[in-house]
Design a protein around this motif. Structure first.
Motif, mmCIF file in Angstrom:
data_model
loop_
_atom_site.group_PDB
_atom_site.id
_atom_site.type_symbol
_atom_site.label_atom_id
_atom_site.label_comp_id
_atom_site.label_asym_id
_atom_site.label_seq_id
_atom_site.Cartn_x
_atom_site.Cartn_y
_atom_site.Cartn_z
ATOM 1 N N GLY A 154 0.825 -1.086 0.109
ATOM 2 C CA GLY A 154 -0.129 -0.067 -0.122
ATOM 3 C C GLY A 154 1.100 1.324 -0.022
ATOM 4 N N ARG A 155 0.191 2.362 0.244
ATOM 5 C CA ARG A 155 0.869 3.666 0.307
ATOM 6 C C ARG A 155 1.419 3.941 1.528
ATOM 7 N NH1 ARG A 155 -1.851 8.147 -3.890
ATOM 8 N NH2 ARG A 155 -1.901 6.856 -5.514
ATOM 9 N N LYS A 156 2.592 4.687 1.669
ATOM 10 C CA LYS A 156 3.333 5.006 2.714
ATOM 11 C C LYS A 156 3.845 6.635 2.581
ATOM 12 C CE LYS A 156 7.344 3.711 5.904
ATOM 13 N NZ LYS A 156 8.403 2.807 5.739
ATOM 14 N N ALA A 157 3.639 7.319 3.688
ATOM 15 C CA ALA A 157 3.901 8.752 3.597
ATOM 16 C C ALA A 157 5.276 8.877 4.510
ATOM 17 C CB ALA A 157 2.826 9.387 4.328
ATOM 18 N N ILE A 158 6.400 9.463 3.945
ATOM 19 C CA ILE A 158 7.562 9.774 4.504
ATOM 20 C C ILE A 158 7.594 11.343 4.692
ATOM 21 C CG2 ILE A 158 10.006 9.511 4.888
ATOM 22 C CD1 ILE A 158 9.672 6.979 2.981
ATOM 23 N N HIS A 159 7.710 11.989 6.010
ATOM 24 C CA HIS A 159 8.097 13.311 6.275
ATOM 25 C C HIS A 159 9.677 13.452 6.015
ATOM 26 C CE1 HIS A 159 8.823 16.976 8.132
ATOM 27 N NE2 HIS A 159 7.638 17.619 7.608
ATOM 28 N N LEU A 160 10.206 14.328 5.212
ATOM 29 C CA LEU A 160 11.339 14.749 5.000
ATOM 30 C C LEU A 160 11.344 16.050 5.179
ATOM 31 C CD1 LEU A 160 12.397 12.338 2.159
ATOM 32 C CD2 LEU A 160 12.688 11.778 4.519
ATOM 33 N N GLU A 161 12.733 16.520 6.201
ATOM 34 C CA GLU A 161 13.221 17.858 6.229
ATOM 35 C C GLU A 161 14.631 18.048 5.832
ATOM 36 O OE1 GLU A 161 13.543 21.450 9.525
ATOM 37 O OE2 GLU A 161 12.359 19.460 10.050
ATOM 38 N N TRP A 162 15.071 18.803 4.792
ATOM 39 C CA TRP A 162 16.576 18.720 4.441
ATOM 40 C C TRP A 162 16.926 20.149 4.818
ATOM 41 C CZ3 TRP A 162 11.978 17.816 1.582
ATOM 42 C CH2 TRP A 162 11.605 18.876 0.809
ATOM 43 N N LEU A 163 18.272 19.961 5.309
ATOM 44 C CA LEU A 163 19.199 21.371 5.747
ATOM 45 C C LEU A 163 20.480 21.075 5.333
ATOM 46 C CD1 LEU A 163 20.288 20.946 9.014
ATOM 47 C CD2 LEU A 163 17.844 21.020 9.205
ATOM 48 N N GLY A 164 21.403 22.418 5.566
ATOM 49 C CA GLY A 164 22.719 22.179 5.633
ATOM 50 C C GLY A 164 23.356 21.812 4.242
ATOM 51 N N ASN A 165 24.627 22.109 4.103
ATOM 52 C CA ASN A 165 25.189 21.915 2.811
ATOM 53 C C ASN A 165 26.736 21.378 2.848
ATOM 54 O OD1 ASN A 165 23.716 23.898 0.807
ATOM 55 N ND2 ASN A 165 23.899 25.112 2.706
ATOM 56 N N GLY A 166 27.166 20.901 1.823
ATOM 57 C CA GLY A 166 28.669 20.302 2.055
ATOM 58 C C GLY A 166 28.667 19.239 2.902
ATOM 59 N N GLU A 167 29.659 19.245 4.000
ATOM 60 C CA GLU A 167 29.738 18.175 4.849
ATOM 61 C C GLU A 167 28.683 18.123 5.998
ATOM 62 O OE1 GLU A 167 32.396 16.339 5.288
ATOM 63 O OE2 GLU A 167 33.552 17.124 3.699
ATOM 64 N N HIS A 168 27.613 19.199 5.945
ATOM 65 C CA HIS A 168 26.693 19.060 6.848
ATOM 66 C C HIS A 168 25.339 19.068 6.388
ATOM 67 C CE1 HIS A 168 29.357 20.421 10.174
ATOM 68 N NE2 HIS A 168 29.926 21.155 9.418
ATOM 69 N N ARG A 169 25.290 18.563 4.968
ATOM 70 C CA ARG A 169 24.061 18.301 4.339
ATOM 71 C C ARG A 169 23.304 17.014 5.237
ATOM 72 N NH1 ARG A 169 22.871 15.718 -1.082
ATOM 73 N NH2 ARG A 169 20.855 16.806 -1.605
ATOM 74 N N THR A 170 22.004 17.463 5.545
ATOM 75 C CA THR A 170 21.487 16.447 6.463
ATOM 76 C C THR A 170 19.787 16.530 6.154
ATOM 77 O OG1 THR A 170 22.702 17.174 8.444
ATOM 78 C CG2 THR A 170 20.931 16.260 8.951
ATOM 79 N N LEU A 171 19.434 15.308 6.557
ATOM 80 C CA LEU A 171 18.094 14.820 6.231
ATOM 81 C C LEU A 171 17.516 14.470 7.417
ATOM 82 C CD1 LEU A 171 16.207 14.772 3.469
ATOM 83 C CD2 LEU A 171 16.573 12.342 3.452
ATOM 84 N N ILE A 172 16.293 15.037 7.829
ATOM 85 C CA ILE A 172 15.564 14.544 8.929
ATOM 86 C C ILE A 172 14.420 13.605 8.656
ATOM 87 C CG2 ILE A 172 14.310 15.212 11.342
ATOM 88 C CD1 ILE A 172 17.493 15.999 11.050
ATOM 89 N N MET A 173 14.045 12.670 8.830
ATOM 90 C CA MET A 173 13.007 11.785 8.576
ATOM 91 C C MET A 173 12.049 11.475 9.628
ATOM 92 S SD MET A 173 13.261 7.967 6.925
ATOM 93 C CE MET A 173 13.587 7.138 8.540
ATOM 94 N N ASN A 174 10.946 11.837 9.263
ATOM 95 C CA ASN A 174 9.540 11.867 10.136
ATOM 96 C C ASN A 174 9.719 12.595 11.696
ATOM 97 O OD1 ASN A 174 8.380 10.111 8.010
ATOM 98 N ND2 ASN A 174 9.194 8.198 9.028
ATOM 99 N N LYS A 175 10.735 13.632 11.354
ATOM 100 C CA LYS A 175 10.810 14.414 12.444
ATOM 101 C C LYS A 175 11.719 14.015 13.665
ATOM 102 C CE LYS A 175 6.790 17.398 11.400
ATOM 103 N NZ LYS A 175 5.555 17.870 11.807
ATOM 104 N N LYS A 176 12.399 12.899 13.394
ATOM 105 C CA LYS A 176 13.256 12.346 14.396
ATOM 106 C C LYS A 176 14.521 11.711 14.053
ATOM 107 C CE LYS A 176 10.440 8.053 14.488
ATOM 108 N NZ LYS A 176 9.624 7.183 15.302
ATOM 109 N N SER A 177 14.435 11.112 12.942
ATOM 110 C CA SER A 177 15.833 10.384 12.462
ATOM 111 C C SER A 177 16.682 11.302 11.461
ATOM 112 C CB SER A 177 15.453 9.146 11.810
ATOM 113 O OG SER A 177 14.648 8.232 12.421
#
Length: 242
Positions: free
Chosen positions: A89-112
């Motif tokens: 079935g369908r699955k929703a994933i919340h992603l938040e992206w920030l930072g550049n270069g060495e600090h490029r970061t992805l926050i998954m579902n507001k916790k990981s």
């Protein structure tokens, strides 16, 4: 009188239907824009243990097709909900992206917290605190803060050290030198250093004004995805460029 009342009710119902339709339409996002947003975070993403958690490319997340999306905000940094089609079935994933270069970061579902680099590095630091550290790592290094402020983002204040540390999703994103008790570890520069000293050491792409030292002049990149800001008799190191 009854006919006027019926007309009024019908008009109200029509407006409600129109508003509802507009609301639904506003909440929807064209699939091509959802896929375009996913391209901002394309690549392989790993957790703190080095496990690959997400692989994003060509409209797919972990081999599952992106079929919808919602609640997108910002450009970069930014965030949104990606909906993928899995076998069950369908699955929703919340992603938040920030930072550049060495600090490029992805926050998954507001916790990981995920990174696209197995060996994440940093360039500058203050008293051993560098961007990307966790809250607990800061406390292990500096001890308990004098105080903390959780409005917007959490900020750990070390008044006796002339330092404050701000966190987003448990990750250090801003380090601010607030007094003469602290300075940058690599350059040795602090709040009392001149703009010429900063310019010569970090090789800014433009010269900051000494006359405007205590007012906001924008971000000054020092490479490696790290930025320095001046203002209010303070100097900040951040993963954010604005």
């Amino acid at each position: 009188m009854k006919s006027k009342l019926r007309l009024f009710v019908c008009m109200c119902f029509s407006f409600m239907c129109l508003f509802s339709a507009l609301t639904v339409e506003a909440a929807q996002m064209p699939l091509d824009l959802v896929i375009r947003a996913s391209q901002k975070v394309a690549g392989d993403w790993y957790d703190a243990s080095g496990n690959k958690v997400l692989s994003i490319s060509n409209g797919y997340i972990n081999g599952c097709r992106i079929v919808d999306g919602a609640d997108f905000v910002g450009g970069y940094p930014g965030a949104g909900v990606f909906i993928i089609q899995e076998a069950q079935g369908r699955k929703a994933i919340h992603l938040e992206w920030l930072g550049n270069g060495e600090h490029r970061t992805l926050i998954m579902n507001k916790k990981s917290q995920l990174t696209n680099r197995l060996q994440k590095e940093h360039y500058e630091s203050v008293r051993g605190v560098h961007l990307g550290m966790s809250r607990q790592q800061v406390i292990d290094l500096l001890g308990a803060p004098s105080s903390s402020d959780v409005r917007g983002r959490e900020t750990l204040k070390y008044m006796d050290l002339g330092l404050s540390v701000s966190l987003d999703h448990n990750m250090v994103t801003v380090i601010t030198i607030t007094g003469k008790g602290s300075h940058f570890d690599k350059s040795g520069l602090g709040t009392d250093a001149s703009m010429i000293d900063y310019y010569n050491f970090y090789q800014f792409n433009r010269m900051p004004s000494e006359f405007s030292k205590n007012t906001f002049q924008g971000a000054f990149s020092i490479g490696h995805g790290e930025y320095i800001f001046f203002g209010n008799n303070e100097v900040s190191l951040s993963v954010y460029s604005n």
